[in-house]
Design a protein around this motif. Structure first.
Motif, PDB file in Angstrom:
ATOM      1  N   THR A  13      31.645 -30.754 116.193  1.00  0.00           N
ATOM      2  CA  THR A  13      30.659 -31.736 116.630  1.00  0.00           C
ATOM      3  C   THR A  13      31.023 -32.215 118.014  1.00  0.00           C
ATOM      4  O   THR A  13      32.196 -32.429 118.325  1.00  0.00           O
ATOM      5  CB  THR A  13      30.604 -32.960 115.700  1.00  0.00           C
ATOM      6  OG1 THR A  13      31.952 -33.383 115.455  1.00  0.00           O
ATOM      7  CG2 THR A  13      29.896 -32.633 114.406  1.00  0.00           C
ATOM      8  N   SER A  14      30.007 -32.349 118.771  1.00  0.00           N
ATOM      9  CA  SER A  14      30.234 -32.741 120.154  1.00  0.00           C
ATOM     10  C   SER A  14      30.812 -34.142 120.241  1.00  0.00           C
ATOM     11  O   SER A  14      30.521 -35.008 119.422  1.00  0.00           O
ATOM     12  CB  SER A  14      28.917 -32.684 120.907  1.00  0.00           C
ATOM     13  OG  SER A  14      29.089 -33.232 122.189  1.00  0.00           O
ATOM     14  N   ALA A  15      31.652 -34.343 121.208  1.00  0.00           N
ATOM     15  CA  ALA A  15      32.211 -35.681 121.438  1.00  0.00           C
ATOM     16  C   ALA A  15      31.149 -36.597 122.042  1.00  0.00           C
ATOM     17  O   ALA A  15      31.249 -37.823 121.974  1.00  0.00           O
ATOM     18  CB  ALA A  15      33.408 -35.590 122.365  1.00  0.00           C
ATOM     19  N   VAL A  16      30.141 -36.002 122.585  1.00  0.00           N
ATOM     20  CA  VAL A  16      29.050 -36.806 123.138  1.00  0.00           C
ATOM     21  C   VAL A  16      27.762 -36.397 122.435  1.00  0.00           C
ATOM     22  O   VAL A  16      27.648 -35.267 121.945  1.00  0.00           O
ATOM     23  CB  VAL A  16      28.898 -36.583 124.661  1.00  0.00           C
ATOM     24  CG1 VAL A  16      30.118 -37.118 125.391  1.00  0.00           C
ATOM     25  CG2 VAL A  16      28.684 -35.112 124.960  1.00  0.00           C
ATOM     26  N   PRO A  17      26.824 -37.300 122.388  1.00  0.00           N
ATOM     27  CA  PRO A  17      25.583 -36.954 121.678  1.00  0.00           C
ATOM     28  C   PRO A  17      24.869 -35.754 122.322  1.00  0.00           C
ATOM     29  O   PRO A  17      24.812 -35.650 123.546  1.00  0.00           O
ATOM     30  CB  PRO A  17      24.738 -38.226 121.790  1.00  0.00           C
ATOM     31  CG  PRO A  17      25.398 -39.066 122.838  1.00  0.00           C
ATOM     32  CD  PRO A  17      26.821 -38.645 122.933  1.00  0.00           C
ATOM     33  N   LEU A  18      24.403 -34.896 121.452  1.00  0.00           N
ATOM     34  CA  LEU A  18      23.710 -33.696 121.952  1.00  0.00           C
ATOM     35  C   LEU A  18      22.254 -33.993 122.272  1.00  0.00           C
ATOM     36  O   LEU A  18      21.643 -34.852 121.652  1.00  0.00           O
ATOM     37  CB  LEU A  18      23.770 -32.601 120.886  1.00  0.00           C
ATOM     38  CG  LEU A  18      25.173 -32.179 120.476  1.00  0.00           C
ATOM     39  CD1 LEU A  18      25.110 -31.222 119.320  1.00  0.00           C
ATOM     40  CD2 LEU A  18      25.868 -31.559 121.681  1.00  0.00           C
ATOM     41  N   THR A  19      21.750 -33.272 123.183  1.00  0.00           N
ATOM     42  CA  THR A  19      20.334 -33.440 123.500  1.00  0.00           C
ATOM     43  C   THR A  19      19.483 -32.653 122.524  1.00  0.00           C
ATOM     44  O   THR A  19      19.673 -31.450 122.414  1.00  0.00           O
ATOM     45  CB  THR A  19      20.032 -32.890 124.915  1.00  0.00           C
ATOM     46  OG1 THR A  19      21.222 -32.971 125.684  1.00  0.00           O
ATOM     47  CG2 THR A  19      18.930 -33.670 125.544  1.00  0.00           C
ATOM     48  N   ASP A  44      34.028 -27.762 125.755  1.00  0.00           N
ATOM     49  CA  ASP A  44      33.209 -27.467 124.571  1.00  0.00           C
ATOM     50  C   ASP A  44      31.746 -27.791 124.846  1.00  0.00           C
ATOM     51  O   ASP A  44      30.848 -27.055 124.459  1.00  0.00           O
ATOM     52  CB  ASP A  44      33.722 -28.200 123.335  1.00  0.00           C
ATOM     53  CG  ASP A  44      33.653 -29.719 123.477  1.00  0.00           C
ATOM     54  OD1 ASP A  44      33.618 -30.210 124.621  1.00  0.00           O
ATOM     55  OD2 ASP A  44      33.651 -30.399 122.436  1.00  0.00           O
ATOM     56  N   ARG A  45      31.578 -28.858 125.572  1.00  0.00           N
ATOM     57  CA  ARG A  45      30.231 -29.253 125.917  1.00  0.00           C
ATOM     58  C   ARG A  45      29.572 -28.182 126.808  1.00  0.00           C
ATOM     59  O   ARG A  45      28.413 -27.795 126.597  1.00  0.00           O
ATOM     60  CB  ARG A  45      30.322 -30.577 126.681  1.00  0.00           C
ATOM     61  CG  ARG A  45      29.007 -31.198 127.027  1.00  0.00           C
ATOM     62  CD  ARG A  45      28.332 -31.667 125.769  1.00  0.00           C
ATOM     63  NE  ARG A  45      26.917 -31.812 126.003  1.00  0.00           N
ATOM     64  CZ  ARG A  45      26.132 -32.625 125.306  1.00  0.00           C
ATOM     65  NH1 ARG A  45      26.648 -33.317 124.297  1.00  0.00           N
ATOM     66  NH2 ARG A  45      24.866 -32.692 125.573  1.00  0.00           N
ATOM     67  N   TRP A 105      28.628 -25.207 124.705  1.00  0.00           N
ATOM     68  CA  TRP A 105      27.438 -25.524 123.910  1.00  0.00           C
ATOM     69  C   TRP A 105      26.171 -25.439 124.756  1.00  0.00           C
ATOM     70  O   TRP A 105      25.185 -24.818 124.377  1.00  0.00           O
ATOM     71  CB  TRP A 105      27.587 -26.928 123.308  1.00  0.00           C
ATOM     72  CG  TRP A 105      26.311 -27.532 122.828  1.00  0.00           C
ATOM     73  CD1 TRP A 105      25.581 -28.525 123.416  1.00  0.00           C
ATOM     74  CD2 TRP A 105      25.578 -27.160 121.642  1.00  0.00           C
ATOM     75  NE1 TRP A 105      24.463 -28.812 122.706  1.00  0.00           N
ATOM     76  CE2 TRP A 105      24.422 -27.988 121.589  1.00  0.00           C
ATOM     77  CE3 TRP A 105      25.793 -26.224 120.628  1.00  0.00           C
ATOM     78  CZ2 TRP A 105      23.490 -27.899 120.569  1.00  0.00           C
ATOM     79  CZ3 TRP A 105      24.838 -26.143 119.612  1.00  0.00           C
ATOM     80  CH2 TRP A 105      23.728 -26.959 119.584  1.00  0.00           C
ATOM     81  N   ARG A 154      23.079 -22.784 124.326  1.00  0.00           N
ATOM     82  CA  ARG A 154      21.700 -23.200 124.128  1.00  0.00           C
ATOM     83  C   ARG A 154      20.790 -22.570 125.177  1.00  0.00           C
ATOM     84  O   ARG A 154      19.709 -22.076 124.861  1.00  0.00           O
ATOM     85  CB  ARG A 154      21.583 -24.718 124.204  1.00  0.00           C
ATOM     86  CG  ARG A 154      22.080 -25.353 122.935  1.00  0.00           C
ATOM     87  CD  ARG A 154      21.266 -26.533 122.492  1.00  0.00           C
ATOM     88  NE  ARG A 154      19.867 -26.526 122.853  1.00  0.00           N
ATOM     89  CZ  ARG A 154      19.130 -27.628 122.867  1.00  0.00           C
ATOM     90  NH1 ARG A 154      19.700 -28.795 122.596  1.00  0.00           N
ATOM     91  NH2 ARG A 154      17.859 -27.565 123.156  1.00  0.00           N
ATOM     92  N   ARG A 156      18.202 -23.410 119.007  1.00  0.00           N
ATOM     93  CA  ARG A 156      19.176 -24.471 118.771  1.00  0.00           C
ATOM     94  C   ARG A 156      20.076 -24.127 117.569  1.00  0.00           C
ATOM     95  O   ARG A 156      21.288 -24.303 117.608  1.00  0.00           O
ATOM     96  CB  ARG A 156      18.420 -25.770 118.502  1.00  0.00           C
ATOM     97  CG  ARG A 156      19.259 -26.996 118.658  1.00  0.00           C
ATOM     98  CD  ARG A 156      18.377 -28.244 118.602  1.00  0.00           C
ATOM     99  NE  ARG A 156      19.038 -29.358 119.261  1.00  0.00           N
ATOM    100  CZ  ARG A 156      20.059 -30.018 118.743  1.00  0.00           C
ATOM    101  NH1 ARG A 156      20.545 -29.680 117.573  1.00  0.00           N
ATOM    102  NH2 ARG A 156      20.615 -31.020 119.410  1.00  0.00           N
ATOM    103  N   ASN A 168      29.801 -23.505 115.899  1.00  0.00           N
ATOM    104  CA  ASN A 168      30.635 -23.819 114.734  1.00  0.00           C
ATOM    105  C   ASN A 168      31.612 -22.690 114.447  1.00  0.00           C
ATOM    106  O   ASN A 168      32.791 -22.902 114.165  1.00  0.00           O
ATOM    107  CB  ASN A 168      29.748 -24.023 113.498  1.00  0.00           C
ATOM    108  CG  ASN A 168      29.037 -25.355 113.557  1.00  0.00           C
ATOM    109  OD1 ASN A 168      29.537 -26.296 114.189  1.00  0.00           O
ATOM    110  ND2 ASN A 168      27.874 -25.427 112.940  1.00  0.00           N
TER     111      ASN A 168
END
Lengths: 216, 216, 216, 216
Positions: free
Chosen positions: A210-216, B87-88, B91, B95, B186, B194
């Motif tokens: 899970t991302s450490a920041v909110p995903l868009t 990681d961001r 991700w 996407r 998505r 994951n």
DNA sequence: TATGAATGAGCATTCATTCAT
DNA sequence: TATGAATGAATGCTCATTCAT
């Protein structure tokens, strides 16, 4: 190069020679660019004989796909001991897979690249083999999940996607291992096993990324 | 069917129409099976004009590859914010990748399947793009490893293999997501994230998978 | 290489530029292999302009033939002093001929090789020029014969054949002199003059070659 | 029209039929304007068979040139008795030459006009034959000069030029004789012999033409 | 079992020529 | 006077496939 020109041999043998030649040519040139002339010559027979035994270019290609697909699945099956733990089975399957593709590069090319590039009939045959392998992997994942008593209801889509990803990674690594000097089948298998097992384990145990920041 | 037959338009516009048509036909039929006739017809022009602007079938195919490769890498680049955590970034890249391939299925097919099936010149162009993406992923992995102060010297082969596996998984999932109803870009990205992140993390931290029983 | 691209010039000038280019290309490639594209480019104009001025490839080729034929016959005519003795006139004509063909090799090639290789229309135009020259030579021979008061009735066929042979020898020598380094127009003319004049003289005086043994 | 369509004949026979047709079409249309379709049709076979046996238009044309050149040189060789006096040999050679070209007009056209109009490869093949004939004539001239014990050192250029002129005259006369009704091979040969022998003789004996007035 | 002889159909490519401006 | 845009019609060549033996 082609087979030694021995006259009058039993049909079964001749057919294998033809398939050998065809796999080689199809693998190197692709379905369309491969010519029946070249295949016949490499097989050491005349073209009419190829048609007599294999009917048409399409049928010949199908026969190649079937033979190579059967050989690959058989190799994987033979490499896996049914009773073993899931991770062990996956490891053995991967080793068998990478070993076989390394030993039959043209066959693997036919299955992986050429067969999928041409309309329905062929893609379908390869898809069948792929499904068989994906199913095998999926079951391993499912079994693992059940054994772990965790998250028994991973959504079906999720499982299918995982298997797809795993198989895709394996296919990609196979091509890479075949063309990169100094990389063995064993190393390729280990790389993928390391990569995959932790991810699968985490998922099974309900700990996705899970991302450490909110995903868009 | 095909572009509306509007006469007399500037060269640049016509060229794009031709490339659109070519990508579609090459993607659906493959390089060899695609005919210049069909491409010209779909583009709404005569064959000589295609040759006048694009020179030859080979050049036309090259132009398709270059355009689609540029579009894909640009899409990924545009989707990733450089300053974000590794990681961001991964991700976001995934996407963007799955979104773009879903929106340009023929272009993706050309890059993924058709271009690799035919001799050197084309494979090389795709390989360049692939390398660019693999390098991007490799750097993310390396950065992560450095940040974690763990095992900073993952062998080069190992890293290359990981990147190859990741990209292969992505390619496979892209095809799967494109052909499986109800699977969004998505979701595909999430499945891969994951799957991959835990594996990468474990590796970075020096905890690879090890068999419970001795390996052969 | 081609003409400097100056815009808006009078028709007559442009036409000559086009003919220059056309003679060069036709001479080097032959009628069929020459392309209007190449000619237009060498002339420094667009293709439609060539068509506007010269109508068609066929007409363009005809115009080339006519221009070059006129130039050649004019050069020969200008080189010969009408009142001079016959042998002197022949010598002067030959010198003019070899000089002109050496200075306009492409034009000569068009007349000698290319124009005769293609159906009726062109061959006819060259034949007209050839006839003019052959007639000129024939008259010199006839005059000489009359002056010598010998054998005034050389059969017509015989005279025509002689002229044909003489012109053929000249054509052959022109090509040879143009492509053999160190051979000048003057030498070529001298060689032919030496060769021809004695033969002509003997014939005029009724002393043809006769075999020492009976002919079959 | 064309060969009677007899099915299934041995390769060697078919090849000759194809060459017959090709010589005819090439001779009438020229290399570029001749179409493989027309040749195949005249030969009474399908186009692929022409390609199977003769490989390409270029190879087919080469084969024509070689066959016709061989036939012509062989005809001349066969017509000349080696031991005879030089003038006799020349006479016989000319007769054989004019007879053969009269009997094979298309072959002669291919050699004389078409083959020289198209790039290097073909011109070279004809040049070889031409050289052979020119050499033969040159030797006759040299022998004659030696026998006459006169001017044994005619400069090489001079001799080469003479041979060139003689062959050119012959070529021209051959075309003329072929297209002028009522002129036989024998007459053409006689015309040329009369024309040439005296000139050669004078030269050999050191009595070239000299102008009665000073030359410029 | 095996093949030499033969072809229908299609394809990439080129070229002379024209249209609209 | 001059041209960028566009095409109908060939043409060389290849290939999967079959026939007759």
């Amino acid at each position: 190069m082609g087979a030694v020109k021995t006259k009058r041999m039993p049909r079964a043998v001749r057919e294998q020679q033809m398939l050998d030649a065809a796999v080689r040519i199809f693998g190197r040139r692709g379905y369309r660019a491969a010519s029946m002339d070249e295949i016949a010559e490499l097989a050491g027979v005349s073209k009419p004989l190829v048609y007599l035994y294999l009917n048409s270019k399409e049928d010949l290609f199908s026969a190649c796909i079937r033979r190579e697909a059967a050989a690959l699945t058989e190799a994987v099956r033979a490499g896996v001991r049914p009773g073993a733990p899931a991770d062990r089975q996956l490891w053995e399957g991967l080793r068998a897979f990478f070993t076989h593709t390394a030993q039959h590069p043209d066959g693997w090319t036919v299955l992986h690249l050429q067969a999928r590039t041409h309309g329905e009939p062929f893609a379908t045959e390869v898809a069948a083999m792929r499904t068989e392998i994906v199913t095998f992997v999926t079951q391993l994942i499912a079994v693992t999940a059940r054994d772990a008593h965790h998250d028994p209801d991973l959504p079906e889509h999720e499982v299918a996607g995982l298997a797809e990803a795993l198989v895709g990674a394996a296919e990609s690594l196979a091509a890479w291992a075949n063309t990169t000097p100094g990389v063995t089948a064993r190393q390729a298998a280990a790389t993928l096993m390391n990569f995959a097992w932790a991810g699968l384990g985490n998922l099974m145990e309900g700990r996705p990324w899970t991302s450490a920041v909110p995903l868009t």
